[in-house]
Motif scaffolding. Structure first.
Motif, PDB file in Angstrom:
ATOM      1  N   LEU A  80       6.219  26.333   1.873  1.00  0.00           N
ATOM      2  CA  LEU A  80       6.112  27.409   1.403  1.00  0.00           C
ATOM      3  C   LEU A  80       6.054  28.636   0.570  1.00  0.00           C
ATOM      4  O   LEU A  80       5.277  29.341   0.427  1.00  0.00           O
ATOM      5  N   VAL A  81       6.182  27.972  -0.707  1.00  0.00           N
ATOM      6  CA  VAL A  81       5.945  28.569  -1.695  1.00  0.00           C
ATOM      7  C   VAL A  81       4.427  28.618  -1.920  1.00  0.00           C
ATOM      8  O   VAL A  81       3.640  29.680  -1.660  1.00  0.00           O
ATOM      9  N   ALA A  82       3.476  27.718  -1.323  1.00  0.00           N
ATOM     10  CA  ALA A  82       2.484  27.896  -1.231  1.00  0.00           C
ATOM     11  C   ALA A  82       1.160  28.923  -0.052  1.00  0.00           C
ATOM     12  O   ALA A  82       1.042  29.653  -0.640  1.00  0.00           O
ATOM     13  N   ASN A  83       1.683  28.790   1.245  1.00  0.00           N
ATOM     14  CA  ASN A  83       1.785  29.696   1.976  1.00  0.00           C
ATOM     15  C   ASN A  83       2.286  31.779   1.418  1.00  0.00           C
ATOM     16  O   ASN A  83       0.829  32.109   1.568  1.00  0.00           O
ATOM     17  N   HIS A  84       3.280  31.146   0.631  1.00  0.00           N
ATOM     18  CA  HIS A  84       3.998  32.465   0.561  1.00  0.00           C
ATOM     19  C   HIS A  84       2.990  33.452  -1.045  1.00  0.00           C
ATOM     20  O   HIS A  84       2.843  34.304  -1.018  1.00  0.00           O
ATOM     21  N   PHE A  85       2.783  32.742  -2.111  1.00  0.00           N
ATOM     22  CA  PHE A  85       1.914  33.015  -3.463  1.00  0.00           C
ATOM     23  C   PHE A  85       0.279  32.283  -3.569  1.00  0.00           C
ATOM     24  O   PHE A  85       0.007  32.963  -4.680  1.00  0.00           O
ATOM     25  N   GLY A  86      -0.090  31.791  -3.323  1.00  0.00           N
ATOM     26  CA  GLY A  86      -0.914  30.448  -3.010  1.00  0.00           C
ATOM     27  C   GLY A  86      -0.564  29.612  -4.190  1.00  0.00           C
ATOM     28  O   GLY A  86       0.402  29.024  -4.657  1.00  0.00           O
ATOM     29  N   GLU A  87      -1.699  28.714  -3.429  1.00  0.00           N
ATOM     30  CA  GLU A  87      -1.406  27.466  -4.322  1.00  0.00           C
ATOM     31  C   GLU A  87      -1.567  27.090  -5.887  1.00  0.00           C
ATOM     32  O   GLU A  87      -1.131  26.254  -6.640  1.00  0.00           O
ATOM     33  N   ALA A  88      -1.894  28.207  -6.782  1.00  0.00           N
ATOM     34  CA  ALA A  88      -2.378  28.169  -7.963  1.00  0.00           C
ATOM     35  C   ALA A  88      -0.908  27.966  -9.225  1.00  0.00           C
ATOM     36  O   ALA A  88      -1.363  27.511 -10.121  1.00  0.00           O
ATOM     37  N   ILE A  89       0.073  28.627  -7.913  1.00  0.00           N
ATOM     38  CA  ILE A  89       0.923  28.735  -9.678  1.00  0.00           C
ATOM     39  C   ILE A  89       2.118  27.687  -8.639  1.00  0.00           C
ATOM     40  O   ILE A  89       2.797  27.355  -9.587  1.00  0.00           O
ATOM     41  N   LEU A  90       1.653  27.163  -8.006  1.00  0.00           N
ATOM     42  CA  LEU A  90       2.400  25.645  -8.082  1.00  0.00           C
ATOM     43  C   LEU A  90       3.051  24.945  -9.026  1.00  0.00           C
ATOM     44  O   LEU A  90       4.178  24.296  -8.980  1.00  0.00           O
ATOM     45  N   ASP A  91       2.198  24.213  -9.795  1.00  0.00           N
ATOM     46  CA  ASP A  91       2.634  23.782 -11.497  1.00  0.00           C
ATOM     47  C   ASP A  91       3.266  24.021 -12.171  1.00  0.00           C
ATOM     48  O   ASP A  91       3.779  23.949 -12.741  1.00  0.00           O
ATOM     49  N   ASP A  92       2.274  25.297 -12.397  1.00  0.00           N
ATOM     50  CA  ASP A  92       3.439  25.758 -13.301  1.00  0.00           C
ATOM     51  C   ASP A  92       4.728  26.733 -12.569  1.00  0.00           C
ATOM     52  O   ASP A  92       5.760  26.276 -13.794  1.00  0.00           O
ATOM     53  N   VAL A  93       5.481  26.572 -11.752  1.00  0.00           N
ATOM     54  CA  VAL A  93       6.669  27.106 -10.892  1.00  0.00           C
ATOM     55  C   VAL A  93       7.494  26.065 -11.514  1.00  0.00           C
ATOM     56  O   VAL A  93       8.752  26.446 -11.632  1.00  0.00           O
ATOM     57  N   PHE A  94       6.727  24.677 -10.939  1.00  0.00           N
ATOM     58  CA  PHE A  94       7.922  23.925 -11.026  1.00  0.00           C
ATOM     59  C   PHE A  94       8.207  23.816 -12.465  1.00  0.00           C
ATOM     60  O   PHE A  94       9.462  22.556 -12.099  1.00  0.00           O
ATOM     61  N   MET A  95       7.206  23.355 -13.249  1.00  0.00           N
ATOM     62  CA  MET A  95       7.816  23.306 -14.620  1.00  0.00           C
ATOM     63  C   MET A  95       8.574  24.109 -14.963  1.00  0.00           C
ATOM     64  O   MET A  95       9.557  23.322 -15.518  1.00  0.00           O
ATOM     65  N   ARG A  96       8.692  24.554 -14.796  1.00  0.00           N
ATOM     66  CA  ARG A  96       9.674  26.116 -15.305  1.00  0.00           C
ATOM     67  C   ARG A  96      10.984  25.722 -14.273  1.00  0.00           C
ATOM     68  O   ARG A  96      11.567  25.921 -15.438  1.00  0.00           O
ATOM     69  N   TYR A  97      10.764  25.626 -13.186  1.00  0.00           N
ATOM     70  CA  TYR A  97      11.984  25.411 -12.538  1.00  0.00           C
ATOM     71  C   TYR A  97      12.756  23.960 -13.295  1.00  0.00           C
ATOM     72  O   TYR A  97      14.180  24.181 -13.387  1.00  0.00           O
ATOM     73  N   GLY A  98      11.935  22.940 -13.493  1.00  0.00           N
ATOM     74  CA  GLY A  98      12.745  21.826 -13.941  1.00  0.00           C
ATOM     75  C   GLY A  98      12.841  22.285 -15.430  1.00  0.00           C
ATOM     76  O   GLY A  98      14.302  21.935 -15.562  1.00  0.00           O
ATOM     77  N   LYS A  99      12.250  23.221 -16.402  1.00  0.00           N
ATOM     78  CA  LYS A  99      12.915  23.218 -17.599  1.00  0.00           C
ATOM     79  C   LYS A  99      14.229  24.344 -17.409  1.00  0.00           C
ATOM     80  O   LYS A  99      15.217  24.325 -18.711  1.00  0.00           O
ATOM     81  N   CYS A 100      14.677  25.071 -16.425  1.00  0.00           N
ATOM     82  CA  CYS A 100      16.028  26.520 -16.094  1.00  0.00           C
ATOM     83  C   CYS A 100      16.965  25.326 -15.694  1.00  0.00           C
ATOM     84  O   CYS A 100      17.571  25.259 -16.003  1.00  0.00           O
ATOM     85  N   ILE A 101      16.169  23.705 -15.121  1.00  0.00           N
ATOM     86  CA  ILE A 101      17.852  23.041 -14.725  1.00  0.00           C
ATOM     87  C   ILE A 101      17.916  22.264 -15.472  1.00  0.00           C
ATOM     88  O   ILE A 101      19.423  22.220 -16.235  1.00  0.00           O
ATOM     89  N   THR A 102      17.144  22.366 -16.969  1.00  0.00           N
ATOM     90  CA  THR A 102      17.628  21.470 -17.929  1.00  0.00           C
ATOM     91  C   THR A 102      18.051  22.402 -19.627  1.00  0.00           C
ATOM     92  O   THR A 102      19.546  22.249 -19.426  1.00  0.00           O
TER      93      THR A 102
END
Length: 354
Positions: free
Chosen positions: A310-332
């Motif tokens: 869903l994220v890739a279709n909406h925003f493109g695949e280029a952001i995937l690694d970065d956004v989910f790395m940030r997501y893990g940090k937010c959970i921490t």
């Protein structure tokens, strides 16, 4: 967005496949599933020669065959206790057409390599088992009338069939929060009601009288969809990405009201429980700081498996690694602030009325 075209879990068995959190939820409902299958078997001495089940939203990866194995074991054990031969078992594995069915079929081929005539070797009284892939949306009809004995779905029904039409913008949120307009909350509730009622109606048509169904979905303990409890997964993700929401988490009251409204089922059992992801990792490895950090990474990977397409279709695949790395940090960061780290889940076991 065409959800049927773009929405699916990540396939395979890698780090970004759908696994840990869902498995923990399935294991917590193991007793409910086994009891439903046992009651189904005991309800009719003249049981059909084949128990036909459907696992709706099966995904692909380590958990896909888990529920099927529970059903096989439960019907085998109950039949043995009754002094009867176990029926054969046909398991229909369903997900959207974009699901990675190839991974499932490869896993089945490996399983069949350890079988003889459809039976797992060295397992006494094991019935013959047959598997079928059924691509399609479970919000519509997938099977012939009165063709199923048992239906299961795990963490699929909180996803909506489509985005509702909104009168107002859910500005600054990717989920229903305390700042979401009431009209937005109402629109998502109405879409969930429409989807869930449609799901029940379709299943009432294909389940035989007395057939059983066990459903598990992400939920909440209160009747207000905008409380923080509903947003333990999406709150951190909102810090990494804005302007996307596809999920509605219901309360037990909402589930019970919809089952009563549809009218085809009786509720045998309903419970609400937490899937705590820190406990999930500690259960496997321990509880030191480095392992808790691995927990956050694992949660981020599990959620990535669910929504990456869903994220890739909406925003493109280029952001995937970065956004989910940030997501893990937010959970921490949230864990450091002692916030509750658990996914609220609801399991309901139902019987098709005679």
């Amino acid at each position: 967005m065409d959800m049927v075209k773009f929405f699916h879990m990540n396939g395979g068995i890698g780090d970004a496949s759908y696994s840990g959190l869902q498995r923990m939820g399935i294991m917590k409902t193991k007793g409910v599933i086994e009891q439903a299958v046992s009651d189904l078997r005991r309800s009719n001495v003249n049981f059909p020669k084949t128990l036909v089940m459907a696992d709706l939203g099966c995904s692909s990866g380590p958990n896909t065959l888990l529920v099927g194995s529970m059903v096989i074991n439960a019907v085998t054990k109950t039949s043995f206790e009754m002094g009867l031969k176990s029926p054969e078992v046909q398991i229909n594995l369903n997900d959207l057409p974009t699901n990675d069915f190839n991974t499932i079929f490869i896993a089945l081929q490996e399983l069949q390599g350890n079988t003889t005539n459809g039976k797992i070797r060295d397992v006494p009284h094991q019935p013959s088992c047959y598997f079928t892939g059924v691509p399609g949306s479970f919000f519509g009809r997938l099977f012939p009338m009165k063709s199923l004995n048992f239906v299961h779905s795990s963490y699929g029904l909180q996803w909506l069939s489509q985005l509702p039409e909104l009168e107002e913008i859910n500005k600054g949120n990717i989920y229903l929060s305390s700042t979401s307009p009431e009209s937005v909350s109402r629109a998502y509730l109405e879409q969930f009601q429409k989807d869930f009622l449609g799901f029940l109606r379709c299943r009432s048509e294909v389940l035989m009288a007395g057939g059983r169904m066990v459903l598990t979905l992400a939920g909440r303990t209160t009747d207000d969809p905008r409380v923080e409890e509903s947003n333990r997964l999406w709150g951190p993700f909102a810090m990494a990405l804005q302007d996307m929401v596809f999920e509605f988490t219901p309360s037990p009251t909402e589930i019970m009201n919809l089952v009563k409204m549809e009218g085809s089922f009786t509720i045998d059992h309903l419970e609400i429980f937490d899937v705590n992801w820190e406990a999930w990792k500690r259960m496997k490895n321990g509880n030191d700081a480095s392992e808790l950090k691995e927990t956050d990474d694992g949660v981020a990977k599990a959620i990535r498996a669910g929504i990456e397409p869903l994220v890739a279709n909406h925003f493109g695949e280029a952001i995937l690694d970065d956004v989910f790395m940030r997501y893990g940090k937010c959970i921490t960061d949230r864990r450091s602030n002692k916030e509750n780290q658990a996914l609220v889940s609801i399991t309901v076991s139902l019987t098709r009325k005679m």
